[in-house]
Design a protein around this motif. Structure first.
Motif: not given
Length: 371
Positions: A66-72
């Motif tokens: 979730d974190w990677e998808q949101e900020v990458s």
């Protein structure tokens, strides 16, 4: 998830399984912490002997993705449904958070890095950065200076910093600058060959007497939005053109100290171990009004802005959210070239036997200020 804000602070965190942030953050090349509540307890499996992926492990993997998808920076180029299928398959019987580590590492090695996210890292809980008061006291971690290594020229070695005492690091660096400046040097050698990065505010704020107040490049996000780096009398951070607001970084403060010889020339020593926050220091000089020249070798090339997140068990996930650009608006995403290549040590050598220091000295001596 759509990222809604580009402000560094505050963070807005939505309570959900594996609570995750729902705000666009400023992608900062420093180590930020974000606390998350552990789901189902720390390292507690759903049940003894469960042959399939436990809920705790599944939520842990989802939190990371979730974190990677949101900020990458590369989120639009990634097939996230496939990542969500493939990552848990790497640890199909994981019961604890630690058991799920290989799945998170898979997203780094097989998804993000192939797209160019070379700074992407996952630190297990035992190796998470920023959880101790300061680095160890080895010479590689201590700010050192000399007014006698090269007579008439101040030598200052500034390594990276990932400890918790940001004010202590800033104060010790400024004290060293004052001590060296008391000898009225004609120029400075700023050695960044051991600066692998860390909290760039704490590293940079006390070097402001050597750097001209300015905006000097910045960070560009996938949607074209930008944040500009700035330094102003010791305040170091980001300027948001969209809101016309500045955001100072932790560890920075007002520095009113002025060099005895303002605008003194600076020889910057760089190399493969100059990375991330160390590269921001290089950018602060490049194209600016202070006379300067770089010596050694190209930098590491961590010229992107990672966002770090502490996972529920205090492991640390660090991924790229934006790419840097210089004063000319040219994107970097790779090593910063050196003005004068010098075949020599990538780390400071003892005494007068450092070829990179010798080259820097020759250049400074050629200038009217040091002639």
């Amino acid at each position: 998830h759509r990222l809604r804000s580009r402000m560094p602070l505050p963070l807005r965190v939505r309570a959900a399984t594996g609570a995750r942030p729902t705000a666009r953050l400023a992608a900062l090349p420093v180590l930020f912490t974000l606390g998350f509540a552990a789901c189902g307890g720390d390292d507690d499996p759903t049940g003894p002997g469960t042959p399939s992926l436990s809920r705790v492990a599944a939520v842990y993997i989802d939190t990371a993705i979730d974190w990677e998808q949101e900020v990458s920076y590369w989120t639009s180029r990634i097939d996230w449904p496939r990542v969500r299928r493939d990552a848990p398959a790497k640890t199909p019987a994981a019961q604890t958070m630690r058991d799920a580590y290989p799945a998170v590492q898979f997203t780094i090695d097989s998804v993000l890095r192939p797209l160019g996210d070379t700074p992407a890292l996952f630190f297990p809980r035992d190796n998470s950065p920023g959880l101790v008061d300061a680095p160890d006291s080895s010479p590689r971690n201590i700010v050192t200076g000399s007014s006698t290594l090269v007579p008439g020229i101040a030598y200052l070695s500034v390594p990276g910093f990932t400890g918790r005492s940001l004010a202590g690091r800033a104060d010790s660096t400024l004290a060293m600058v004052r001590q060296l400046d008391a000898t009225a040097p004609c120029g400075w050698i700023l050695d960044l060959r051991l600066n692998l990065g860390g909290y760039f505010g704490a590293i940079m704020t006390s070097l402001s007497p050597l750097i001209a107040n300015s905006r000097f490049g910045g960070v560009r996000f996938a949607d074209g939005g930008e944040l500009e780096f700035f330094i102003q009398d010791g305040q170091v951070g980001f300027f948001d053109p969209a809101s016309n607001r500045s955001f100072a970084q932790p560890g920075t403060g007002t520095v009113t100290y002025r060099l005895q010889r303002p605008n003194a020339p600076v020889a910057i020593l760089q190399g493969i171990n100059t990375a991330s926050a160390g590269e921001i220091l290089v950018l602060a000089f490049r194209g600016g009004p202070v006379p300067h020249r770089t010596f050694g070798a190209p930098t590491r090339g961590a010229t992107s802005s990672p966002i770090g997140m502490y996972m529920p068990d205090s492991a640390y996930l660090n991924i790229t959210a934006g790419l840097w650009y210089d004063r000319s608006k040219t994107l970097l995403n790779g090593p910063i070239p050196v003005d004068q290549p010098v075949a020599g040590s990538s780390v400071p050598a003892a005494g007068q036997n450092d070829a990179v220091v010798q080259a820097a000295t020759t250049w400074l001596r050629s200038l009217p200020a040091c002639a």
